[in-house]
Design a protein around this motif. Structure first.
Motif, PDB file in Angstrom:
ATOM      1  N   GLY A   1      -3.558   8.410   2.183  1.00 41.37           N
ATOM      2  CA  GLY A   1      -3.266   6.987   1.999  1.00 41.37           C
ATOM      3  C   GLY A   1      -4.544   6.197   2.178  1.00 41.37           C
ATOM      4  O   GLY A   1      -5.228   6.349   3.192  1.00 41.37           O
ATOM      5  N   ILE A   2      -4.902   5.403   1.195  1.00 40.50           N
ATOM      6  CA  ILE A   2      -6.138   4.616   1.312  1.00 40.50           C
ATOM      7  C   ILE A   2      -5.810   3.138   1.186  1.00 40.50           C
ATOM      8  O   ILE A   2      -4.807   2.750   0.607  1.00 40.50           O
TER       9      ILE A   2
ATOM     10  N   ILE B   1     -10.956  -4.854  11.448  1.00 41.39           N
ATOM     11  CA  ILE B   1     -10.472  -3.549  11.886  1.00 41.39           C
ATOM     12  C   ILE B   1      -9.031  -3.590  12.382  1.00 41.39           C
ATOM     13  O   ILE B   1      -8.311  -2.595  12.296  1.00 41.39           O
ATOM     14  N   GLY B   2      -8.547  -4.716  12.896  1.00 43.96           N
ATOM     15  CA  GLY B   2      -7.231  -4.745  13.536  1.00 43.96           C
ATOM     16  C   GLY B   2      -6.079  -4.372  12.629  1.00 43.96           C
ATOM     17  O   GLY B   2      -5.055  -3.879  13.089  1.00 43.96           O
ATOM     18  N   GLU B   3      -6.236  -4.599  11.334  1.00 41.25           N
ATOM     19  CA  GLU B   3      -5.157  -4.290  10.390  1.00 41.25           C
ATOM     20  C   GLU B   3      -5.529  -3.151   9.450  1.00 41.25           C
ATOM     21  O   GLU B   3      -4.781  -2.861   8.512  1.00 41.25           O
ATOM     22  N   ALA B   4      -6.678  -2.494   9.695  1.00 45.24           N
ATOM     23  CA  ALA B   4      -7.204  -1.537   8.721  1.00 45.24           C
ATOM     24  C   ALA B   4      -6.331  -0.295   8.561  1.00 45.24           C
ATOM     25  O   ALA B   4      -6.163   0.218   7.454  1.00 45.24           O
ATOM     26  N   SER B   5      -5.779   0.196   9.652  1.00 46.83           N
ATOM     27  CA  SER B   5      -5.095   1.496   9.563  1.00 46.83           C
ATOM     28  C   SER B   5      -3.583   1.373   9.479  1.00 46.83           C
ATOM     29  O   SER B   5      -2.893   2.386   9.413  1.00 46.83           O
ATOM     30  N   VAL B   6      -3.045   0.152   9.453  1.00 51.28           N
ATOM     31  CA  VAL B   6      -1.593   0.008   9.350  1.00 51.28           C
ATOM     32  C   VAL B   6      -1.072   0.422   7.964  1.00 51.28           C
ATOM     33  O   VAL B   6      -0.125   1.204   7.869  1.00 51.28           O
ATOM     34  N   PRO B   7      -1.672  -0.076   6.865  1.00 50.33           N
ATOM     35  CA  PRO B   7      -1.036   0.158   5.560  1.00 50.33           C
ATOM     36  C   PRO B   7      -1.024   1.613   5.104  1.00 50.33           C
ATOM     37  O   PRO B   7      -0.066   2.052   4.468  1.00 50.33           O
ATOM     38  N   GLY B   8      -2.078   2.364   5.396  1.00 47.80           N
ATOM     39  CA  GLY B   8      -2.236   3.684   4.796  1.00 47.80           C
ATOM     40  C   GLY B   8      -1.428   4.794   5.422  1.00 47.80           C
ATOM     41  O   GLY B   8      -1.264   5.862   4.827  1.00 47.80           O
ATOM     42  N   ILE B   9      -0.917   4.568   6.629  1.00 46.72           N
ATOM     43  CA  ILE B   9      -0.262   5.688   7.306  1.00 46.72           C
ATOM     44  C   ILE B   9       1.060   6.059   6.643  1.00 46.72           C
ATOM     45  O   ILE B   9       1.378   7.250   6.521  1.00 46.72           O
ATOM     46  N   ALA B  10       1.839   5.074   6.206  1.00 43.86           N
ATOM     47  CA  ALA B  10       3.145   5.409   5.599  1.00 43.86           C
ATOM     48  C   ALA B  10       2.970   6.281   4.357  1.00 43.86           C
ATOM     49  O   ALA B  10       3.581   7.351   4.262  1.00 43.86           O
ATOM     50  N   PRO B  11       2.142   5.868   3.383  1.00 42.34           N
ATOM     51  CA  PRO B  11       2.001   6.744   2.216  1.00 42.34           C
ATOM     52  C   PRO B  11       1.311   8.068   2.538  1.00 42.34           C
ATOM     53  O   PRO B  11       1.622   9.091   1.902  1.00 42.34           O
TER      54      PRO B  11
ATOM     55  N   THR C   1       0.840  -1.201   0.000  1.00 45.02           N
ATOM     56  CA  THR C   1       0.000   0.000   0.000  1.00 45.02           C
ATOM     57  C   THR C   1       0.875   1.252   0.000  1.00 45.02           C
ATOM     58  O   THR C   1       0.533   2.258  -0.632  1.00 45.02           O
ATOM     59  N   PHE C   2       2.019   1.168   0.694  1.00 46.56           N
ATOM     60  CA  PHE C   2       2.977   2.291   0.606  1.00 46.56           C
ATOM     61  C   PHE C   2       3.417   2.487  -0.845  1.00 46.56           C
ATOM     62  O   PHE C   2       3.427   3.609  -1.360  1.00 46.56           O
ATOM     63  N   PHE C   3       3.770   1.387  -1.512  1.00 45.57           N
ATOM     64  CA  PHE C   3       4.206   1.493  -2.908  1.00 45.57           C
ATOM     65  C   PHE C   3       3.079   2.078  -3.778  1.00 45.57           C
ATOM     66  O   PHE C   3       3.280   3.038  -4.523  1.00 45.57           O
ATOM     67  N   MET C   4       1.911   1.486  -3.662  1.00 39.72           N
ATOM     68  CA  MET C   4       0.794   1.822  -4.555  1.00 39.72           C
ATOM     69  C   MET C   4       0.327   3.264  -4.362  1.00 39.72           C
ATOM     70  O   MET C   4       0.160   4.016  -5.324  1.00 39.72           O
ATOM     71  N   GLU C   5       0.120   3.640  -3.119  1.00 35.32           N
ATOM     72  CA  GLU C   5      -0.420   4.977  -2.847  1.00 35.32           C
ATOM     73  C   GLU C   5       0.608   6.065  -3.144  1.00 35.32           C
ATOM     74  O   GLU C   5       0.252   7.192  -3.485  1.00 35.32           O
ATOM     75  N   SER C   6       1.879   5.733  -2.998  1.00 36.12           N
ATOM     76  CA  SER C   6       2.920   6.708  -3.345  1.00 36.12           C
ATOM     77  C   SER C   6       2.966   6.904  -4.856  1.00 36.12           C
ATOM     78  O   SER C   6       3.030   8.031  -5.347  1.00 36.12           O
ATOM     79  N   PHE C   7       2.947   5.778  -5.581  1.00 40.54           N
ATOM     80  CA  PHE C   7       3.060   5.909  -7.034  1.00 40.54           C
ATOM     81  C   PHE C   7       1.807   6.550  -7.614  1.00 40.54           C
ATOM     82  O   PHE C   7       1.885   7.299  -8.597  1.00 40.54           O
ATOM     83  N   LEU C   8       0.655   6.304  -7.008  1.00 43.44           N
ATOM     84  CA  LEU C   8      -0.553   6.985  -7.482  1.00 43.44           C
ATOM     85  C   LEU C   8      -0.401   8.499  -7.315  1.00 43.44           C
ATOM     86  O   LEU C   8      -0.805   9.275  -8.177  1.00 43.44           O
ATOM     87  N   ASP C   9       0.203   8.894  -6.188  1.00 43.26           N
ATOM     88  CA  ASP C   9       0.483  10.317  -5.992  1.00 43.26           C
ATOM     89  C   ASP C   9       1.444  10.839  -7.063  1.00 43.26           C
ATOM     90  O   ASP C   9       1.287  11.961  -7.550  1.00 43.26           O
TER      91      ASP C   9
END
Lengths: 699, 156
Positions: free
Chosen positions: A562-563, A664-674, A504-512
């Motif tokens: 980051g989504i 919910i336990g893993e929902a907000s981990v991926p989006g914070i980095a991007p 998600t870091f890769f994807m959301e960064s490259f989308l930006d």
């Protein structure tokens, strides 16, 4: 169950605390009530005492994610019991609990939402029927209310305690009609955690706190190189260490057993071991990165293909490309790994802080050769898990050592053991190519990805290696996602949010990057590409609105998005950061989530906060590096994590939803980095393509 | 070697090597498991106890050096969980996994004993070496402020 096990299960009391202060703490296990009070088992989840106490059996482990409270809420919704009279116990392994009792993949609420309400409803029906029989009336004249049954004609009341014995003799109803959501009185309303009071005075017994009569303490010397073995060892000096009782070689090292943990550590320090380090001894992080990069000019196994990416790239108005990289990460739960085992000739008991009781059970059988019914696993409170405690390596070790020592043994991993003997989040590398049409909208996404695989390959693809890119929600007509399995011999496994944690870091960064290349606002691009994803779009609009997206910020400040659509949920974060004199500060994170029907809103907010802190620790600081086949970090001085003074202000918003509950336990981990790195770009024009965020990149 | 000290208000004698860290004496010899092992190097704060009222890291404190001193652990902070910090922690529903919380609470209690109305900066300074991997920091901050109010208001 063998008689020996039944005796222990029923009769055992933990004595450690008793020796200290007269405080007796019983097993978290179904146990007979005191003589004056009888208890009726209405079903596997609900026991009712003659004293009105309602015992709810929690069949999913608690590692902080709130299962004890949220699963009790599901049962209580239909049981109509007095919340103040609830107590909870962890379940044994039993098919009555639906066959899977693991806590992985943010699945506990999803898998329990129907079955636990049904169990609560069935127990309530039995109590109502018992009351109807007592009054000789039709059960339609009876109504359950706050741990009593009310005779609606006479207003007479019978408490659940008074009805429990009769109810327990009735046949168990099936397919009881459940309340429609509009009638929920428990679900959807915040409840304080049931486990809080005993977590503020030291009473909670975590796995590491288990004390069994006659128990000794062990640590294990393991090969510092992954896959290495003991060649030879000399225990002469170690045996002379005061307190050391027993030393034995086990499958992966040498165990030192002593009458306390510290003496075991001193004994381990005195061991002289020659290791056969094996083939991983030459592996280092730079070589691992090189092996990723070497694959970037070769096609990989196809994970996703929409349209014709190559043709569209050739004809596109403009093209960009970029490479992204992340390191291995340790889980580093606050409670280091540990396990207690007691192996006898005909029985094996295991006390494990485990996310996967069934795996612990299998490990016990495998090491001892005992039958399934001779191995009992007690699920203990976990001081964090994050995926590490889904494995069984630390259980198998404890069973081996107890078997060799002939006494109950607690194996404790030091922080260094835990950090250097982890199953890591894989290091990973992705090269993107993208293209825009003449109006600047993205029309091609090509990702070539490489990382160590786990969980098996299907057609050459590790789903955990590509998820987050292959599953991205954007309407881009030409998509090609390729995967290379590159395995340097470093053990890898599930780490909170798994492949999404890096992809998600890769994807959301490259989308930006595509948005910037097309001279578009990153929010506008996402809106357009998510037009047919109403739940994702609603979360995006909510987060954008609450964050003040588009409104002016102070110099040096920026916002980023980051989504992610993982674990069935839709999560959007907007981070606000500043970079002043090269120093990054994350000021504020707005997080909007659609996780379907919410059971405990307060619990959801806790999990969102938690995931943001976990993901931010990784984005800002987390890196496990390898040299000579060894992990170079051993403790929090070299593997730092987020501190209270670095905590951004987090705001959580839930989009109203009538969809079934999702995770919910893993929902907000991926989006914070991007969200953070995209905000850094907005603030500085600097694009971060490698985690953790290096200070040099911001200078 | 017999070492005497005061533990949670009562005299205590332990027979232990003087170099043995207090943490392991508490947990393995005395059965007081509320104090947690997290790092063994005074890096995470999970093992925090009070020595003569000051917060210390029991994982690096040789038991031989506490002879004659007063040690308070989470079990002895209050007889019944009624210390203002404990009440505030319940009110704010701080813990998630809860493993670090004994140390967080002991550190916060020592902060409030010294600084009755701490600012956010005071809280950062006092609490930044107590690690929480579940991410309860925002709740901890709220709870420390709440505990200060409870202390000021006396017993409720």
């Amino acid at each position: 169950m063998s008689p020996a096990l039944s005796l222990d299960r029923r009769g055992f009391l933990r004595t450690g605390a008793a020796a200290a202060g007269g405080l007796l703490i019983a097993f978290p296990w179904p146990k007979p009530a005191a003589a004056a009070v009888s208890s009726a088992t209405l079903n596997a989840f609900v026991h009712v005492g003659s004293d009105d106490a309602v015992t709810l059996i929690i069949h999913k482990g608690e590692m902080g994610q709130g299962t004890v409270t949220s699963l009790a809420m599901l049962l209580a919704e239909e049981l109509e019991c007095d919340w103040k009279k609830i107590r909870t116990e962890f379940a044994p392994i039993d098919p009555a609990y639906g066959g899977f009792q693991g806590v992985v993949g943010s699945g506990s609420i999803r898998s329990s939402f129907g079955p636990l309400r049904q169990a609560g409803a069935a127990a309530r029906e039995m109590l109502v029927q018992a009351a109807a029989a007592r009054w000789s009336v039709d059960k339609s004249q009876c109504r359950a209310d706050n741990s009593s049954v009310v005779n609606t004609a006479t207003n007479a009341r019978l408490t659940y305690g008074a009805l429990a014995e009769d109810a327990g003799k009735l046949p168990k109803p099936v397919n009881v009609a459940l309340k429609p959501a509009v009638q929920f009185s428990v679900i959807g309303k915040s409840r304080p955690r049931l486990d809080t009071p005993e977590k503020v005075d030291g009473r909670t017994i975590f796995g590491i706190d288990v004390r069994v009569p006659g128990m000794l303490h062990a640590v294990v010397a393991r090969c510092p190189v992954f896959g290495g073995k003991v060649a030879s060892f000399d225990m002469t000096r170690a045996k002379a260490v005061p307190g050391v009782k027993f030393i034995a070689q086990i499958s992966n090292g040498v165990a030192v057993v002593a009458d306390n943990t510290w003496s075991a550590m001193q004994g381990r320090n005195a061991l002289q071991i020659q290791w056969d380090e094996g083939k991983t001894a030459s592996v280092n992080s730079a070589a691992i990165t090189r092996s990723f990069v070497e694959h970037m000019d070769q096609p990989g196994a196809v994970a996703k293909k929409d349209g014709d990416a190559e043709a569209a790239l050739a004809s596109a108005a403009s093209r960009i490309e970029a490479s992204y990289e992340v390191p291995f990460l340790a889980h580093a739960p606050m409670e280091p790994l540990n396990c207690v085992a007691h192996v006898r000739a005909d029985a094996c008991e295991i006390w494990a802080p485990t996310q996967m009781p069934s795996a612990a059970h299998r490990a016990g059988m495998s090491v001892t050769g005992l039958r399934a019914d001779q191995v009992m696993v007690h699920s203990e409170y976990m001081g964090g898990g994050f995926g590490r405690r889904a494995a069984d390596d630390y259980v198998a070790e404890a069973v081996q050592i107890s078997k060799a020592a002939g006494v109950p043994v607690q194996v404790t991993w030091t922080r260094e053991d835990d950090m250097q003997g982890d199953l890591y989040r894989p290091a990973s590398y992705t090269h993107f190519r993208g293209a825009l049409d003449g109006d600047g909208w993205p029309v091609v996404l090509h990702a070539r990805m490489a990382c160590p695989p786990f969980g098996g390959l299907r057609n050459g693809v590790s789903s955990t290696g590509v998820e987050g890119v292959s599953t991205m929600p954007y309407a881009i007509p030409n998509v090609l996602v390729e995967y290379h399995a590159v395995d340097p011999g470093i053990p890898v496994s599930y780490w909170r949010s798994v492949g999404y944690s890096q992809n998600t870091f890769f994807m959301e960064s490259f989308l930006d990057e595509l948005a910037v290349a097309g001279k578009k606002d990153p929010l506008e691009v996402r809106r357009r590409l998510l037009a047919k994803q109403p739940r994702m779009l609603a979360a995006l609009e909510l987060a954008a609105g609450k964050s003040g997206w588009g409104q002016p910020l102070a110099a040096g400040h920026g916002r980023g998005i980051g989504i992610v659509n993982n674990i069935g949920s839709f999560t959007v974060q907007v981070a606000e950061v500043s970079v002043v004199a090269g120093k990054l500060k994350v000021h504020r994170v707005v997080c909007a989530v659609d996780c379907g029907q919410v059971v405990n809103p307060a619990g959801v907010e806790q999990q969102i906060q938690s995931g943001i802190v976990y993901g931010l620790s990784a984005a800002l600081k987390g890196s496990i590096t390898i040299d000579k086949g060894r992990v170079q970090q051993g403790n929090f001085n070299h593997y730092d994590v987020l501190r209270i003074d670095e905590m951004p202000k987090v705001e959580v918003y839930l989009t109203p939803s009538s969809a079934p509950p999702s995770g919910i336990g893993e929902a907000s981990v991926p989006g914070i980095a991007p969200a953070v790195t995209n905000a850094i770009f907005a603030a500085t024009g600097k694009r971060i393509r490698k985690l953790p965020i290096a200070a040099a990149e911001l200078a | 070697m017999a070492i005497q000290f005061t533990l949670n208000g009562k005299p205590q004698v332990v027979d232990a090597p003087p170099a043995m860290p207090l943490l392991w004496v508490l947990r393995d010899s005395l059965g007081l498991t509320g104090t947690k092992f997290g790092c063994g190097m005074a890096l995470c704060g999970a093992c925090t106890v009070h020595l003569n009222g000051q917060p210390i890291r029991s994982c690096v404190m040789p038991v031989g050096s506490i002879a004659g001193k007063r040690i308070t652990t989470i079990e002895g902070l209050s007889p019944d969980g009624s210390h203002p910090v404990q009440r505030a922690w319940v009110e704010a529903d701080v813990p998630q996994c809860g493993y670090c919380q004994s140390g967080q609470i002991m550190t916060a209690a020592a902060l409030l004993a010294k600084t009755s109305s701490p600012t956010d900066a005071d809280i950062d300074e006092a609490m930044r070496n107590n690690i929480c991997r579940c991410g309860t920091y925002q709740s901890i901050r709220q709870a420390v402020h709440l505990a200060a109010q409870l202390r000021a208001g006396g017993a409720k």
